[in-house]
Design a protein around this motif. Structure first.
Motif, PDB file in Angstrom:
ATOM      1  N   CYS A  70     -46.862  41.064  41.978  1.00 54.31           N
ATOM      2  CA  CYS A  70     -46.932  42.103  43.007  1.00 54.31           C
ATOM      3  C   CYS A  70     -45.720  43.031  42.906  1.00 54.31           C
ATOM      4  CB  CYS A  70     -47.004  41.482  44.396  1.00 54.31           C
ATOM      5  SG  CYS A  70     -48.561  40.615  44.741  1.00 54.31           S
ATOM      6  N   GLU A  71     -44.562  42.451  42.572  1.00 50.98           N
ATOM      7  CA  GLU A  71     -43.360  43.263  42.392  1.00 50.98           C
ATOM      8  C   GLU A  71     -43.497  44.191  41.197  1.00 50.98           C
ATOM      9  OE1 GLU A  71     -40.107  40.569  42.167  1.00 50.98           O
ATOM     10  OE2 GLU A  71     -40.333  39.862  44.241  1.00 50.98           O
ATOM     11  N   GLN A  72     -44.074  43.688  40.099  1.00 53.81           N
ATOM     12  CA  GLN A  72     -44.303  44.530  38.930  1.00 53.81           C
ATOM     13  C   GLN A  72     -45.240  45.692  39.263  1.00 53.81           C
ATOM     14  OE1 GLN A  72     -43.651  43.797  34.984  1.00 53.81           O
ATOM     15  NE2 GLN A  72     -41.849  43.607  36.293  1.00 53.81           N
ATOM     16  N   LEU A  73     -46.247  45.410  40.080  1.00 49.77           N
ATOM     17  CA  LEU A  73     -47.181  46.459  40.489  1.00 49.77           C
ATOM     18  C   LEU A  73     -46.615  47.348  41.594  1.00 49.77           C
ATOM     19  CD1 LEU A  73     -50.525  44.411  40.556  1.00 49.77           C
ATOM     20  CD2 LEU A  73     -49.867  46.144  38.875  1.00 49.77           C
ATOM     21  N   GLU A  74     -45.460  46.955  42.127  1.00 50.89           N
ATOM     22  CA  GLU A  74     -44.778  47.707  43.187  1.00 50.89           C
ATOM     23  C   GLU A  74     -45.668  47.893  44.414  1.00 50.89           C
ATOM     24  OE1 GLU A  74     -43.006  51.286  41.725  1.00 50.89           O
ATOM     25  OE2 GLU A  74     -41.741  50.235  40.288  1.00 50.89           O
ATOM     26  N   ILE A  75     -46.310  46.805  44.829  1.00 53.14           N
ATOM     27  CA  ILE A  75     -47.147  46.843  46.023  1.00 53.14           C
ATOM     28  C   ILE A  75     -46.245  46.778  47.250  1.00 53.14           C
ATOM     29  CG2 ILE A  75     -49.014  45.719  47.294  1.00 53.14           C
ATOM     30  CD1 ILE A  75     -49.914  44.489  44.628  1.00 53.14           C
ATOM     31  N   ALA A  76     -46.322  47.783  48.105  1.00 52.36           N
ATOM     32  CA  ALA A  76     -45.519  47.809  49.328  1.00 52.36           C
ATOM     33  C   ALA A  76     -46.055  46.781  50.326  1.00 52.36           C
ATOM     34  CB  ALA A  76     -45.544  49.204  49.943  1.00 52.36           C
ATOM     35  N   ASP A  77     -45.182  46.328  51.221  1.00 53.75           N
ATOM     36  CA  ASP A  77     -45.584  45.318  52.207  1.00 53.75           C
ATOM     37  C   ASP A  77     -46.768  45.784  53.026  1.00 53.75           C
ATOM     38  OD1 ASP A  77     -43.582  43.654  51.333  1.00 53.75           O
ATOM     39  OD2 ASP A  77     -42.173  44.185  52.941  1.00 53.75           O
ATOM     40  N   GLU A  78     -46.758  47.051  53.423  1.00 51.34           N
ATOM     41  CA  GLU A  78     -47.840  47.562  54.262  1.00 51.34           C
ATOM     42  C   GLU A  78     -49.141  47.766  53.498  1.00 51.34           C
ATOM     43  OE1 GLU A  78     -45.271  51.133  53.012  1.00 51.34           O
ATOM     44  OE2 GLU A  78     -44.975  49.048  53.660  1.00 51.34           O
ATOM     45  N   GLU A  79     -49.089  47.642  52.151  1.00 49.24           N
ATOM     46  CA  GLU A  79     -50.302  47.780  51.335  1.00 49.24           C
ATOM     47  C   GLU A  79     -50.970  46.435  51.057  1.00 49.24           C
ATOM     48  OE1 GLU A  79     -48.979  51.734  48.707  1.00 49.24           O
ATOM     49  OE2 GLU A  79     -48.725  49.717  47.865  1.00 49.24           O
ATOM     50  N   ARG A  80     -50.325  45.352  51.433  1.00 48.10           N
ATOM     51  CA  ARG A  80     -50.838  44.015  51.111  1.00 48.10           C
ATOM     52  C   ARG A  80     -51.958  43.615  52.070  1.00 48.10           C
ATOM     53  NH1 ARG A  80     -46.989  40.141  48.379  1.00 48.10           N
ATOM     54  NH2 ARG A  80     -45.409  41.431  47.360  1.00 48.10           N
ATOM     55  N   ALA A  81     -53.069  43.175  51.492  1.00 50.95           N
ATOM     56  CA  ALA A  81     -54.193  42.722  52.315  1.00 50.95           C
ATOM     57  C   ALA A  81     -53.837  41.450  53.078  1.00 50.95           C
ATOM     58  CB  ALA A  81     -55.421  42.488  51.440  1.00 50.95           C
ATOM     59  N   SER A  82     -52.844  40.709  52.600  1.00 46.92           N
ATOM     60  CA  SER A  82     -52.482  39.437  53.227  1.00 46.92           C
ATOM     61  C   SER A  82     -51.869  39.609  54.610  1.00 46.92           C
ATOM     62  CB  SER A  82     -51.517  38.661  52.325  1.00 46.92           C
ATOM     63  OG  SER A  82     -50.359  39.434  52.037  1.00 46.92           O
ATOM     64  N   ILE A  83     -51.513  40.823  54.996  1.00 48.91           N
ATOM     65  CA  ILE A  83     -50.959  41.033  56.336  1.00 48.91           C
ATOM     66  C   ILE A  83     -52.059  41.041  57.393  1.00 48.91           C
ATOM     67  CG2 ILE A  83     -48.989  42.317  55.433  1.00 48.91           C
ATOM     68  CD1 ILE A  83     -50.299  44.887  56.420  1.00 48.91           C
ATOM     69  N   TYR A  84     -53.316  41.122  56.936  1.00 48.66           N
ATOM     70  CA  TYR A  84     -54.440  41.095  57.860  1.00 48.66           C
ATOM     71  C   TYR A  84     -54.976  39.657  57.973  1.00 48.66           C
ATOM     72  CZ  TYR A  84     -54.361  46.144  57.044  1.00 48.66           C
ATOM     73  OH  TYR A  84     -53.985  47.455  56.936  1.00 48.66           O
ATOM     74  N   GLN A  85     -55.360  39.265  59.154  1.00 50.36           N
ATOM     75  CA  GLN A  85     -55.846  37.904  59.386  1.00 50.36           C
ATOM     76  C   GLN A  85     -57.355  37.813  59.142  1.00 50.36           C
ATOM     77  OE1 GLN A  85     -53.596  35.455  59.966  1.00 50.36           O
ATOM     78  NE2 GLN A  85     -52.134  37.140  59.683  1.00 50.36           N
ATOM     79  N   ILE A  86     -57.760  38.268  57.976  1.00 51.63           N
ATOM     80  CA  ILE A  86     -59.183  38.265  57.639  1.00 51.63           C
ATOM     81  C   ILE A  86     -59.303  38.326  56.122  1.00 51.63           C
ATOM     82  CG2 ILE A  86     -59.339  40.785  57.830  1.00 51.63           C
ATOM     83  CD1 ILE A  86     -62.204  40.441  58.856  1.00 51.63           C
ATOM     84  N   GLN A  87     -60.296  37.653  55.563  1.00 53.38           N
ATOM     85  CA  GLN A  87     -60.471  37.624  54.115  1.00 53.38           C
ATOM     86  C   GLN A  87     -60.825  39.017  53.577  1.00 53.38           C
ATOM     87  OE1 GLN A  87     -59.911  34.998  51.955  1.00 53.38           O
ATOM     88  NE2 GLN A  87     -58.982  34.136  53.816  1.00 53.38           N
ATOM     89  N   PHE A  88     -60.462  39.269  52.328  1.00 54.51           N
ATOM     90  CA  PHE A  88     -60.577  40.601  51.726  1.00 54.51           C
ATOM     91  C   PHE A  88     -61.999  41.177  51.800  1.00 54.51           C
ATOM     92  CE2 PHE A  88     -60.494  43.514  47.966  1.00 54.51           C
ATOM     93  CZ  PHE A  88     -59.514  44.375  48.421  1.00 54.51           C
TER      94      PHE A  88
END
Length: 293
Positions: A51-69
């Motif tokens: 994720c760091e290599q892809l430079e995914i920002a925290d607010e872009e991560r689906a894992s911050i949502y309490q629901i499956q992708f």
């Protein structure tokens, strides 16, 4: 997709981690899509370092949502169903899609059904920067079904386009490999690299950049072991080696972007070691070295 920041764009980060090529094109995809809307990237079960290599920002991560992708995409699509100013996109990961296993066929059948439901609520499923084939007979039919559910279906090469047309997919466009979208700095400066590393200015070879040509080939697909394909490929490589090494007196550098492709490198070394100076980079190159090379 215009410059509309009401766009919600879903992407995948779960890709073949050992393949530097996949890392590059997915990095480019995310980088470009940020200009067009809000990214939500499926980072679940993806290593933090990737994720760091892809430079995914925290607010872009689906894992911050309490629901499956998959349900998250459906929810966003349903929320925007009656809002004509907002659009939801699902971008399928770029790269090479192929296979014959029954488990893959089953998975793609479910995917086709899921994409159809997404299409009904207005989610735009898009595929860009992809090669396809070869498929089992059953997967050929499934791919034809999946194509009908997509808002934009494209491939990155003419062979894949011909393959898709033979499957009966009538609307297939060419969208070149995303690696061509790597940007550079001002003329004369070093090329901008997408994944900087601590050794970003260390060259893997102490050679002038114009002194060599690089061979890097994949060896883990069945066509490579088919005699006609392999004979045609080697005949083409023989001509290249005769020109760049024989006439131009350049060195031949052989390396690989995926560890399991080392075997085909060894075959090329044996073939050309007596006709030119061959340098084999035995180490698995990181992303910066690969670009520098």
């Amino acid at each position: 997709m215009g410059l509309n920041f009401n766009n919600i764009i879903f992407c995948q980060a779960e890709i073949p981690y050992e393949n530097q090529g996949d890392l590059v094109i997915n990095k480019v995809l995310l980088m470009k899509l940020r200009k067009y809307g809000k990214l939500i990237v499926n980072d679940r079960q993806v290593p933090d370092w990737y994720c760091e290599q892809l430079e995914i920002a925290d607010e872009e991560r689906a894992s911050i949502y309490q629901i499956q992708f998959p349900f998250l995409i459906f929810l966003w699509g349903f929320k925007t169903l009656f809002n004509r100013h907002k659009n939801v996109y699902l971008m399928l990961r770029p790269g090479h899609f192929y296979g014959e296993k029954a488990s893959l066929v089953k998975k793609m059948k479910w995917a086709s059904l899921y994409y159809f439901v997404l299409k009904l609520i207005g989610v735009r499923v898009c595929r860009i920067g992809t090669s396809i084939g070869s498929f089992s007979d059953e997967l050929k039919q499934v791919e034809k079904w999946r194509a009908k559910t997509m808002y934009f279906y494209s491939v990155r090469d003419s062979l894949s386009q011909d393959y898709a047309l033979k499957l009966g997919i009538d609307k297939v466009y060419i969208f070149p490999d995303l690696a061509w979208l790597i940007e550079k700095q001002n003329e004369g400066d070093r090329m901008t690299w997408l994944m900087q590393t601590p050794d970003a200015y260390t060259q893997p070879l102490k050679l002038e950049k114009n002194d060599y040509v690089v061979f890097s080939f994949r060896g883990d697909f069945k066509e490579f072991n088919a005699s006609q394909y392999k004979d045609n490929l080697l005949a083409a490589l023989d001509d290249i080696v005769n020109t760049v090494c024989g006439e131009w007196l350049k060195k031949l550098v052989i390396c690989y972007q995926v560890r399991r492709d080392s075997k085909v490198c060894q075959e090329l070394i044996e073939r050309y070691k007596n006709s030119c100076e061959v340098i084999f980079i035995e180490d698995y190159l990181d992303s910066q070295y690969m670009y520098d090379l």
